[in-house]
Motif scaffolding. Structure first.
Motif, PDB file in Angstrom:
ATOM      1  N   TYR A 172      -4.988   2.306  -7.205  1.00  0.00           N
ATOM      2  CA  TYR A 172      -5.524   1.378  -6.212  1.00  0.00           C
ATOM      3  C   TYR A 172      -5.547  -0.018  -6.822  1.00  0.00           C
ATOM      4  O   TYR A 172      -5.493  -0.177  -8.044  1.00  0.00           O
ATOM      5  N   ASN A 198       1.002   3.988  -3.112  1.00  0.00           N
ATOM      6  CA  ASN A 198       0.608   5.377  -2.852  1.00  0.00           C
ATOM      7  C   ASN A 198       1.678   6.392  -3.206  1.00  0.00           C
ATOM      8  O   ASN A 198       1.439   7.591  -3.133  1.00  0.00           O
ATOM      9  N   ASN A 206       0.825  -1.203   0.000  1.00  0.00           N
ATOM     10  CA  ASN A 206       0.000   0.000   0.000  1.00  0.00           C
ATOM     11  C   ASN A 206       0.865   1.262   0.000  1.00  0.00           C
ATOM     12  O   ASN A 206       0.601   2.209  -0.745  1.00  0.00           O
ATOM     13  N   LEU A 210      -9.558   0.400   2.835  1.00  0.00           N
ATOM     14  CA  LEU A 210      -8.828  -0.869   2.757  1.00  0.00           C
ATOM     15  C   LEU A 210      -9.679  -2.016   3.291  1.00  0.00           C
ATOM     16  O   LEU A 210     -10.311  -1.912   4.336  1.00  0.00           O
ATOM     17  N   THR A 216      -5.237  -2.021  -1.956  1.00  0.00           N
ATOM     18  CA  THR A 216      -4.429  -0.826  -1.737  1.00  0.00           C
ATOM     19  C   THR A 216      -5.247   0.381  -2.157  1.00  0.00           C
ATOM     20  O   THR A 216      -5.996   0.335  -3.130  1.00  0.00           O
ATOM     21  N   HIS A 217      -5.090   1.453  -1.412  1.00  0.00           N
ATOM     22  CA  HIS A 217      -5.819   2.687  -1.707  1.00  0.00           C
ATOM     23  C   HIS A 217      -5.196   3.805  -0.890  1.00  0.00           C
ATOM     24  O   HIS A 217      -4.667   3.568   0.197  1.00  0.00           O
ATOM     25  N   SER A 218      -5.284   5.020  -1.386  1.00  0.00           N
ATOM     26  CA  SER A 218      -4.720   6.160  -0.662  1.00  0.00           C
ATOM     27  C   SER A 218      -5.542   6.514   0.580  1.00  0.00           C
ATOM     28  O   SER A 218      -5.034   7.168   1.482  1.00  0.00           O
ATOM     29  N   TYR A 270     -15.421  -3.404  -3.059  1.00  0.00           N
ATOM     30  CA  TYR A 270     -15.521  -2.269  -3.982  1.00  0.00           C
ATOM     31  C   TYR A 270     -16.950  -1.786  -4.153  1.00  0.00           C
ATOM     32  O   TYR A 270     -17.200  -0.607  -4.385  1.00  0.00           O
ATOM     33  N   TYR A 305      -4.778   8.794  -8.187  1.00  0.00           N
ATOM     34  CA  TYR A 305      -4.088   7.792  -7.384  1.00  0.00           C
ATOM     35  C   TYR A 305      -4.285   6.409  -7.998  1.00  0.00           C
ATOM     36  O   TYR A 305      -5.127   6.197  -8.850  1.00  0.00           O
ATOM     37  N   VAL A 333     -10.824  -4.014  -1.564  1.00  0.00           N
ATOM     38  CA  VAL A 333      -9.844  -2.960  -1.858  1.00  0.00           C
ATOM     39  C   VAL A 333      -8.548  -3.329  -1.136  1.00  0.00           C
ATOM     40  O   VAL A 333      -8.491  -3.343   0.086  1.00  0.00           O
TER      41      VAL A 333
END
Length: 94
Positions: free
Chosen positions: A44, A33, A29, A61, A54-56, A65, A42, A52
């Motif tokens: 993901y 990022n 992650n 997380l 990986t995500h900013s 989705y 970004y 989810v």
């Protein structure tokens, strides 16, 4: 949590082994990022079951989705999960 990436090794169409790596999900992650798309875009990733990965935004997380803005592209994502490949999305905020 650990994310395992593995691929079969084929020789002349015959399975001869597997190569793989285990990556800590928080490390993955952090690395994802560091990539930026334009000014505020970004990157993901989603797991094969739609979580989810990986995500900013840390609060997203491990959520599915369909519980996020990505529900709007669920048709494309379901095709991706069934057939593999890649998908790119664009979303705009006010």
């Amino acid at each position: 949590m650990i994310y395992t990436i593995s691929f079969p090794i084929l020789r002349d169409g015959r399975f001869v082994g597997v190569v793989g790596a285990d990556i800590k999900l928080d490390t993955l992650n952090q690395r994802m990022n560091t990539g930026k798309i334009l000014d505020d875009g970004y990157i993901y990733t989603l797991s094969p079951n739609g979580a989810v990965a990986t995500h900013s935004k840390d609060e997203l997380l491990m959520t599915h989705y369909s519980d996020t803005w990505m529900a709007g592209v669920s048709e494309e994502l379901e095709v991706l999960f069934q057939n593999g490949g890649e998908v790119a999305t664009q979303a705009y905020s006010d």
